[in-house]
Write an enzyme that holds these catalytic residues in place. Structure first.
Site, PDB file in Angstrom:
ATOM      1  N   LYS A 114       0.844  -1.281  -0.050  1.00  0.00           N
ATOM      2  CA  LYS A 114      -0.272   0.279  -0.287  1.00  0.00           C
ATOM      3  C   LYS A 114       0.829   1.353   0.020  1.00  0.00           C
ATOM      4  O   LYS A 114       0.747   1.882  -0.688  1.00  0.00           O
ATOM      5  CB  LYS A 114      -0.718   0.213   1.381  1.00  0.00           C
ATOM      6  CG  LYS A 114      -2.524  -0.505   1.265  1.00  0.00           C
ATOM      7  CD  LYS A 114      -2.724  -0.856   1.919  1.00  0.00           C
ATOM      8  CE  LYS A 114      -4.441  -2.254   1.999  1.00  0.00           C
ATOM      9  NZ  LYS A 114      -5.288  -1.681   3.332  1.00  0.00           N
ATOM     10  N   LYS A 197      -8.900 -10.717  -7.905  1.00  0.00           N
ATOM     11  CA  LYS A 197      -9.713 -10.780  -6.756  1.00  0.00           C
ATOM     12  C   LYS A 197     -10.506  -9.765  -6.712  1.00  0.00           C
ATOM     13  O   LYS A 197     -10.835  -8.615  -6.940  1.00  0.00           O
ATOM     14  CB  LYS A 197      -9.448 -11.327  -5.816  1.00  0.00           C
ATOM     15  CG  LYS A 197      -9.165  -9.935  -4.897  1.00  0.00           C
ATOM     16  CD  LYS A 197      -9.268 -10.310  -3.432  1.00  0.00           C
ATOM     17  CE  LYS A 197      -8.627  -9.013  -2.817  1.00  0.00           C
ATOM     18  NZ  LYS A 197      -9.583  -8.934  -1.486  1.00  0.00           N
ATOM     19  N   LYS A 200     -13.521  -3.644  -4.029  1.00  0.00           N
ATOM     20  CA  LYS A 200     -13.961  -2.380  -3.447  1.00  0.00           C
ATOM     21  C   LYS A 200     -13.228  -1.231  -4.914  1.00  0.00           C
ATOM     22  O   LYS A 200     -13.121  -0.109  -5.279  1.00  0.00           O
ATOM     23  CB  LYS A 200     -14.350  -1.705  -2.953  1.00  0.00           C
ATOM     24  CG  LYS A 200     -13.239  -1.591  -1.692  1.00  0.00           C
ATOM     25  CD  LYS A 200     -14.100  -1.151  -0.473  1.00  0.00           C
ATOM     26  CE  LYS A 200     -13.160  -1.509   0.325  1.00  0.00           C
ATOM     27  NZ  LYS A 200     -12.965  -2.520   1.380  1.00  0.00           N
TER      28      LYS A 200
HETATM   29  P1  ADP Z   1     -11.551  -5.260  -1.102  1.00  0.00           P
HETATM   30  O1  ADP Z   1     -10.881  -6.228  -1.544  1.00  0.00           O
HETATM   31  O2  ADP Z   1     -13.176  -4.761  -1.421  1.00  0.00           O
HETATM   32  O3  ADP Z   1     -11.389  -3.841  -0.333  1.00  0.00           O
HETATM   33  P2  ADP Z   1     -11.704  -6.513   1.397  1.00  0.00           P
HETATM   34  O4  ADP Z   1     -10.213  -6.486   2.054  1.00  0.00           O
HETATM   35  O5  ADP Z   1     -12.422  -4.949   2.641  1.00  0.00           O
HETATM   36  O6  ADP Z   1     -13.063  -6.180   0.438  1.00  0.00           O
HETATM   37  O7  ADP Z   1     -12.241  -7.847   2.332  1.00  0.00           O
HETATM   38  C1  ADP Z   1     -12.848  -7.987   3.311  1.00  0.00           C
HETATM   39  C2  ADP Z   1     -13.056  -9.317   2.879  1.00  0.00           C
HETATM   40  O8  ADP Z   1     -13.878  -9.860   2.400  1.00  0.00           O
HETATM   41  C3  ADP Z   1     -12.409 -10.180   4.180  1.00  0.00           C
HETATM   42  O9  ADP Z   1     -12.160 -11.193   4.140  1.00  0.00           O
HETATM   43  C4  ADP Z   1     -10.972 -10.347   2.487  1.00  0.00           C
HETATM   44  O10 ADP Z   1     -11.230 -11.746   2.446  1.00  0.00           O
HETATM   45  C5  ADP Z   1     -13.145 -10.596   1.623  1.00  0.00           C
HETATM   46  N1  ADP Z   1     -13.229 -10.573  -0.134  1.00  0.00           N
HETATM   47  C6  ADP Z   1     -12.842  -9.824   0.152  1.00  0.00           C
HETATM   48  N2  ADP Z   1     -12.844  -9.578  -1.867  1.00  0.00           N
HETATM   49  C7  ADP Z   1     -13.259 -10.548  -1.418  1.00  0.00           C
HETATM   50  C8  ADP Z   1     -13.463 -11.303  -3.190  1.00  0.00           C
HETATM   51  N3  ADP Z   1     -12.905 -10.655  -4.075  1.00  0.00           N
HETATM   52  N4  ADP Z   1     -13.470 -13.344  -3.034  1.00  0.00           N
HETATM   53  C9  ADP Z   1     -13.706 -13.649  -2.095  1.00  0.00           C
HETATM   54  N5  ADP Z   1     -13.176 -13.283  -0.352  1.00  0.00           N
HETATM   55  C10 ADP Z   1     -13.203 -11.371  -1.174  1.00  0.00           C
HETATM   56 NA    NA Z   2      -9.140  -4.717   0.391  1.00  0.00          NA
END
Ligand code: ADP
Ligand code: NA
Length: 329
Positions: A114, A197, A200
């Site tokens: 990051k 993956k 957001k």
């Molecule tokens: P983002 O990647 O959108 O910022 P976060 O990092 O806030 O999402 O993830 C919140 C939760 O959702 C975590 O437990 C993460 O492992 C799960 N998660 C996020 N994106 C995915 C995905 N594409 N597939 C499966 N699980 C996910």
């Molecule tokens: Na994330």
């Protein structure tokens, strides 16, 4: 025998959660309520490691909590709260920061990634110490288990190291938590770049939000990148786009992928997308409607969160009292 205690948190930054959050994490939050004593929090303190508009953050925190309730987190059964309502997280975090080596914190790959993206001028000390606050989130509840994805494993290791270090230096105080791989968690890929993956942080066109209007959902799925060839088969290497659509369908409809492959044999990608859009809309519509109902009665939603915070504080305050005593305060 007391149930194992679980702690998990999610950031409120995007307002709406996406299908990856649901299938990879939140679905497990709901099912873990049966077999554990769960503490679930919306981690707004973590959100401000990058700049946030205050009104938006406040709104997104409520929207996030409402979605958790709409998805099935039961505030009678689990402790659902907002992180900033429980100041003990921060009280413990400082103590843990003073036990964390600078080099040890510098090795956290998420910070390295990051901060490289933001550059030194855009990187805060908060982003650097984020994993220590995360350790405090877990240890302050004496959690036995933490459901974590691959990306959080290193932070959980740090949490365990800090618990063991504190216990070694000051006497047995913390439960050393175990990482649990959430049962049945699925990885959802971005619709536009199925090698990444769903997130957001990527452009919205590839991300199916739980709070999207049905038309928007259908358009995103219709525009999903598919693969060359025409066959509808799961093949993550050669057909990551189609495989992702099949996975989403299967996870939401409960039909095995093999059954879907058979049903779509000889049919086009358009048919799969059309049906998937229906499956997704059928799933998200009641979640979206329930979320809105909860947001329409903001006073009641806030009462639920304050009750959760009060319950969380009972546990957290007991831990901090012991910690402060041990440290010499
Ligand atoms: P983002 O990647 O959108 O910022 P976060 O990092 O806030 O999402 O993830 C919140 C939760 O959702 C975590 O437990 C993460 O492992 C799960 N998660 C996020 N994106 C995915 C995905 N594409 N597939 C499966 N699980 C996910
Ligand atoms: Na994330």
């Amino acid at each position: 025998v007391p149930l194992p205690r679980v702690l998990s948190g999610i950031q409120p930054t995007a307002g709406s959660f996406h299908l990856g959050n649901h299938l990879g994490a939140l679905r497990q939050w709901v099912s873990l309520q049966e077999s554990t004593e769960a503490f679930y929090c919306v981690v707004d303190l973590h959100a401000i490691t990058v700049p946030q508009d205050p009104a938006e953050l406040r709104r997104n925190t409520l929207v996030s909590a409402a979605q958790l309730l709409a998805l099935g987190v039961d505030p009678e059964r689990s402790t659902l709260f907002v992180q900033s309502h429980v100041p003990e997280h921060l009280q413990l975090s400082w103590v843990l920061e003073c036990l964390t080596g600078f080099g040890e914190a510098s090795r956290m790959t998420q910070f390295k990634d990051k901060s490289q993206r933001e550059g030194t001028s855009g990187t805060t000390v908060g982003l650097f110490t984020y994993p220590v606050l995360q350790a405090a989130d877990i240890l302050v509840y004496q959690a036995d288990q933490v459901p974590v994805g691959e990306d959080q494993r290193q932070h959980l290791e740090l949490t365990r190291d800090l618990a063991i270090r504190f216990n070694g230096r000051y006497g047995q105080t913390f439960t050393v938590p175990e990482a649990v791989i959430p049962q049945g968690a699925a990885r959802v890929m971005d619709l536009q770049s199925p090698d990444k993956k769903m997130s957001k942080s990527l452009p919205p066109a590839g991300c199916v939000l739980l709070l999207d209007e049905p038309k928007v959902t259908a358009k995103k799925i219709r525009s999903a990148v598919t693969d060359t060839g025409r066959e509808i088969v799961a093949d993550p290497v050669n057909k990551p786009g189609v495989t992702n659509l099949l996975t989403m369908h299967s996870e939401l409809s409960g039909r095995p992928v093999a059954e879907l492959e058979e049903r779509f044999a000889g049919r086009g990608y358009g048919d799969l997308k059309k049906e998937l859009a229906e499956v997704v809309v059928d799933f998200v519509t009641p979640v979206r409607e329930r979320t809105q109902e909860l947001l329409d009665d903001q006073a009641e939603l806030e009462r639920i969160l304050l009750r959760g915070a009060a319950r969380a504080r009972e546990v957290a305050a007991a831990t901090v009292a012991t910690v402060y005593d041990r440290v010499g305060f």
